[in-house]
Design a protein around this motif. Sequence first.
Motif, PDB file in Angstrom:
ATOM      1  N   SER A 153      96.829  96.446 -13.118  1.00 30.74           N
ATOM      2  CA  SER A 153      96.360  96.281 -12.029  1.00 30.74           C
ATOM      3  C   SER A 153      97.962  95.602 -11.324  1.00 30.74           C
ATOM      4  O   SER A 153      97.541  95.368  -9.732  1.00 30.74           O
ATOM      5  N   THR A 174     103.262 102.161  -8.717  1.00 33.12           N
ATOM      6  CA  THR A 174     101.510 102.042  -8.727  1.00 33.12           C
ATOM      7  C   THR A 174     101.231 101.010  -8.722  1.00 33.12           C
ATOM      8  O   THR A 174     101.760 100.575  -9.848  1.00 33.12           O
ATOM      9  N   SER A 176      97.001 100.445  -9.821  1.00 30.90           N
ATOM     10  CA  SER A 176      95.513 101.036 -10.420  1.00 30.90           C
ATOM     11  C   SER A 176      94.143  99.906 -10.619  1.00 30.90           C
ATOM     12  O   SER A 176      95.153  98.992 -11.491  1.00 30.90           O
ATOM     13  N   TYR A 178      90.708 100.249 -12.280  1.00 29.32           N
ATOM     14  CA  TYR A 178      89.627 101.630 -12.702  1.00 29.32           C
ATOM     15  C   TYR A 178      88.211 100.957 -12.847  1.00 29.32           C
ATOM     16  O   TYR A 178      88.100 100.091 -13.355  1.00 29.32           O
ATOM     17  N   GLN A 185      90.031 106.351 -11.299  1.00 32.38           N
ATOM     18  CA  GLN A 185      90.664 105.162 -10.873  1.00 32.38           C
ATOM     19  C   GLN A 185      91.376 104.960  -9.585  1.00 32.38           C
ATOM     20  O   GLN A 185      92.000 105.973  -8.855  1.00 32.38           O
ATOM     21  N   HIS A 186      91.753 104.337  -8.729  1.00 28.00           N
ATOM     22  CA  HIS A 186      91.609 103.686  -7.629  1.00 28.00           C
ATOM     23  C   HIS A 186      93.841 103.438  -7.248  1.00 28.00           C
ATOM     24  O   HIS A 186      93.933 102.343  -8.088  1.00 28.00           O
ATOM     25  N   TYR A 187      94.384 104.631  -7.087  1.00 21.94           N
ATOM     26  CA  TYR A 187      95.544 104.367  -7.235  1.00 21.94           C
ATOM     27  C   TYR A 187      96.508 103.770  -5.850  1.00 21.94           C
ATOM     28  O   TYR A 187      95.662 105.098  -4.670  1.00 21.94           O
ATOM     29  N   THR A 189     100.466 104.192  -4.167  1.00 26.04           N
ATOM     30  CA  THR A 189     101.631 104.811  -4.686  1.00 26.04           C
ATOM     31  C   THR A 189     102.468 103.696  -3.549  1.00 26.04           C
ATOM     32  O   THR A 189     102.495 103.672  -2.448  1.00 26.04           O
ATOM     33  N   ASN A 207      97.130 106.009  -0.274  1.00 26.36           N
ATOM     34  CA  ASN A 207      95.921 105.550  -1.819  1.00 26.36           C
ATOM     35  C   ASN A 207      95.762 106.914  -1.984  1.00 26.36           C
ATOM     36  O   ASN A 207      94.972 107.406  -1.239  1.00 26.36           O
ATOM     37  N   SER A 209      91.724 108.671  -4.847  1.00 32.51           N
ATOM     38  CA  SER A 209      90.746 107.754  -6.163  1.00 32.51           C
ATOM     39  C   SER A 209      91.504 109.422  -7.393  1.00 32.51           C
ATOM     40  O   SER A 209      90.541 110.463  -6.499  1.00 32.51           O
TER      41      SER A 209
END
Length: 256
Positions: A153, A174, A176, A178, A185-187, A189, A207, A209
């Motif tokens: 993370s 990134t 991330s 989970y 998965q919440h990303y 960038t 952001n 998901s």
Amino acid sequence: MNINNSQEYDDPTLYDKENESFIPEIPFILKWATKKQGPIIDIACGTGRVTIPLAKNGYNLVGVDINEGMLAHAKKKAANLHLQIRWIEQDCTQLDLSIKSNLVYSVGNSFQHFLTNESQDGLLTSINKSLEVEGLFIFNTRFPSVEELLQPSTEEYWRSYTDNETLNTVDLFTISEYDSLKQIQHYTTIRKYKDNAGDIIKEKRTNISLRYVFPQEIERLLFAFGFEILHLYSDWNETPITNDSYEMIYVCRKIR
């Protein structure tokens, strides 16, 4: 696709800068397109990254997306190329296209944007309704490998590219996280824009998901909505799937 999960798509020009030249799906889809007659439907078509090259190959394309800005950009690009593509702004979980096709596809891992069981059900119901019996549905989704799901993370370097307008380098990172209960998965960038001296002059964060679905889960889901799986690959070159795969490519046939 959830319209509230669209930060990555709020800037269609940026999306094309980062993705338009990457079209590994084209030879694969063309191979199947030669076997089917009639219009081809591109679900969650975005800016026409794949829609437009297929139309340039002489096929009759219908592009569907919920994002008005992405579709407007796609329309402009197609018009500049004098391509006759039908663009439709609709929620892909509630399609009402007034046509049926022998080939529907959804690429760019768009399947992962349908985050809930209800939205997945709606998507597959809509696609089934839009297909002729024996029609094909082709889609891809990232493989839920241990490496993919258990990313740290912390901020991790992803890739770099050169902005084709400024010629400056853009480094992508990134972050991330989970959610095992929801398989999402919440990303975040992070884009770091550099000048010619290599100094960071701007930073942009977006952001998104994405839902991860396991192979046995997809198999059961597809059968429940009237499809049989003809082929499962790990890439667009038809490489067999393994535990170390990065994505899953499905070729399905409507059986009911």
